[in-house]
Design a protein around this motif. Structure first.
Motif, PDB file in Angstrom:
ATOM      1  N   ARG A 362     -55.231  17.353 125.903  1.00  0.00           N
ATOM      2  CA  ARG A 362     -54.533  18.343 126.216  1.00  0.00           C
ATOM      3  C   ARG A 362     -53.715  18.656 124.816  1.00  0.00           C
ATOM      4  N   LYS A 363     -53.351  20.051 124.970  1.00  0.00           N
ATOM      5  CA  LYS A 363     -52.481  20.293 123.750  1.00  0.00           C
ATOM      6  C   LYS A 363     -50.912  20.494 123.763  1.00  0.00           C
ATOM      7  N   VAL A 364     -50.492  20.683 125.025  1.00  0.00           N
ATOM      8  CA  VAL A 364     -49.328  21.133 125.325  1.00  0.00           C
ATOM      9  C   VAL A 364     -48.788  19.736 125.696  1.00  0.00           C
ATOM     10  N   PRO A 365     -47.709  19.200 124.928  1.00  0.00           N
ATOM     11  CA  PRO A 365     -47.152  17.890 125.121  1.00  0.00           C
ATOM     12  C   PRO A 365     -46.264  17.679 126.367  1.00  0.00           C
ATOM     13  N   GLY A 366     -46.060  16.467 126.995  1.00  0.00           N
ATOM     14  CA  GLY A 366     -45.252  16.185 127.851  1.00  0.00           C
ATOM     15  C   GLY A 366     -44.468  14.824 127.904  1.00  0.00           C
ATOM     16  N   ARG A 367     -43.831  14.479 129.039  1.00  0.00           N
ATOM     17  CA  ARG A 367     -43.423  13.134 129.108  1.00  0.00           C
ATOM     18  C   ARG A 367     -44.096  12.619 130.181  1.00  0.00           C
ATOM     19  N   HIS A 368     -44.125  11.070 130.144  1.00  0.00           N
ATOM     20  CA  HIS A 368     -45.388  10.401 131.193  1.00  0.00           C
ATOM     21  C   HIS A 368     -44.480   9.484 131.874  1.00  0.00           C
TER      22      HIS A 368
END
Length: 450
Positions: A362-368
């Motif tokens: 994936r290219k769009v980051p997030g928190r996990h």
């Protein structure tokens, strides 16, 4: 003639020194503790809300702070995310516990731990192994139903506005587990913000009235008694219990009236926000008014707050809606004189990672997923507002003070409702089990962290 399993069920309690008489005595004593609250509203961020982007921001850490700014709260020196202005203004009503922690980063079993206050029994590592199961612990409201049944025979928990289901997976802790279906919560399956909202399952079919239903019930009871004489089994009793619960809900107007959101004015509905979060919490207030002991409010569909991808774009919509809805609930309860007897908790099954990164591919980051340190917010029900309990390290990763667990939160909920969290309840085989193994979170009431 008894089956082998039934003999085990009858014998185990006595073998362990806790017979039926003792268990019934404990149920009779369940209301002996002075209750702090009449109702508990669990605002559940299913999927795990980001503590850093709500109640525990880290503006000094460039790698952690993300896209949101911070805002001062009503507590001097304490800041929230700038996406939570309503909650910030009402921080004098809140106890913000920034030191929640446990060791389970999985959605299903983490949800079980949060909603029941007990670790899910191990049946395997697959998601299917952790799906809803009668061998699991009861939801907190189901345990309340068992230990202190309502005089009107309604369930002691209502879950709004939808069950937690994804495909073939049904999230655990949504029923009474090993206590049996007699003590299951009522689960709404309709969006109260939709134009065609209707409380399904609580209406009589056309042509039926309460008198006719009562007549059919009497006939069924006669048939049930005959069946029980020929076969006294858990299956027959289970069927009878389900019939009784269904009859009670169909013929009682209390629950259906409480869930009738059309009775509220446009002004009140607008105040909560014309979205699923807001209208769900408005229904929660209506259920508080009929003294429903446990009201679980799922904020969106299952895993709504699981923001691995598009984290900040999604939160820019979700957080303002949550902030508006919870703020309105606190104000409304307070203005009606109900906040002091209603414990409100906002929490997910865990928090989100301090560092922001994309998933593989994936290219769009997030928190996990991050259970090692996160925040739970408490208000009402005797809680001392205007305080922060505990703190995390400089990146919001782990508590640096005494941590609290979902077991502790569960013990606190039980105690707030006047139920001893450490008493015994029988499992499926009649063996005595401690209702909860956590400790009541005393700093919520004393302001003193030990």
């Amino acid at each position: 003639m008894y089956r082998r399993r039934e003999l085990l069920q009858i014998g185990c309690s006595s073998f362990f020194g806790l017979g039926l008489t003792s268990l019934l005595h404990q149920r009779a004593q369940a209301a002996a503790i002075d209750a702090r609250a009449k109702s508990v509203v669990l605002v559940f961020l299913t999927g795990g809300g980001s503590h850093i982007d709500m109640f525990d921001p880290k503006p000094e850490s460039a790698e952690v702070k993300g896209e949101f700014g911070v805002i001062d709260t009503a507590i001097p020196g304490v800041q929230f995310s700038d996406q939570m202005p309503g909650m910030a203004q009402r921080a004098d009503k809140l106890a913000i516990v920034r030191s929640m922690r446990h060791g389970d980063n999985r959605h299903l079993s983490g949800t079980h731990y949060t909603i029941t206050g007990s670790i899910q029994p191990f049946r395997g590592n697959s998601n299917q192994d952790k799906s809803l199961h009668r061998g699991d612990w009861p939801s907190i409201g189901s345990a309340v139903s068992y230990l202190r049944p309502r005089s009107d025979r309604l369930p002691s928990q209502v879950t709004l506005p939808n069950p937690l289901i994804e495909g073939v997976l049904v999230w655990p802790a949504q029923h009474a587990g090993f206590l049996g279906p007699k003590y299951d919560p009522f689960v709404l399956k309709d969006d109260p913000n939709s134009d065609d909202y209707k409380v399904r399952g609580l209406s009589l079919l056309e042509g039926l009235d309460k008198t006719r239903v009562q007549g059919r019930r009497d006939l069924l009871q006669d048939l049930d008694r005959a069946a029980m004489m020929s076969e006294s089994s858990p299956q027959v009793q289970k069927y009878s219990d389900e019939q009784e619960t269904a009859f009670t809900m169909l013929t009682s107007s209390n629950l259906k009236t409480a869930l009738d959101i059309s009775a509220e004015s446009d002004e009140v509905r607008d105040r909560y926000g014309r979205h699923k979060y807001g209208q769900t919490l408005l229904l929660a207030r209506r259920l508080v008014e009929v003294e429903m002991p446990v009201i679980q409010c799922n904020m969106g569909h299952v895993q709504m707050w699981d923001t691995h991808v598009d984290h900040f774009p999604r939160l820019k919509t979700m957080l303002p809606a949550l902030d508006t809805a919870v703020s309105a609930l606190l104000d409304d309860l307070d203005e009606r004189g109900l906040l002091e007897t209603t414990l409100v908790i906002c929490v997910g099954e865990f928090g989100r990672t301090p560092r922001i990164s994309p998933l593989a591919g994936r290219k769009v980051p997030g928190r996990h997923h991050w259970a090692h340190g996160y925040t739970a917010v408490f208000a009402g029900g005797g809680v001392m507002g205007g305080q922060v309990i505990g703190r995390t390290d400089k990146i919001g990763g782990s508590p640096v003070t005494v941590p609290f667990s979902p077991a502790d939160m569960g013990a606190t909920i039980f105690e707030s409702l006047g139920i001893d969290p450490h008493q015994m309840i029988p499992d499926r085989l009649g063996r005595p089990r401690h209702l909860n193994t956590g400790e009541v979170m005393q700093p919520l009431y004393t302001g003193e962290v030990t």
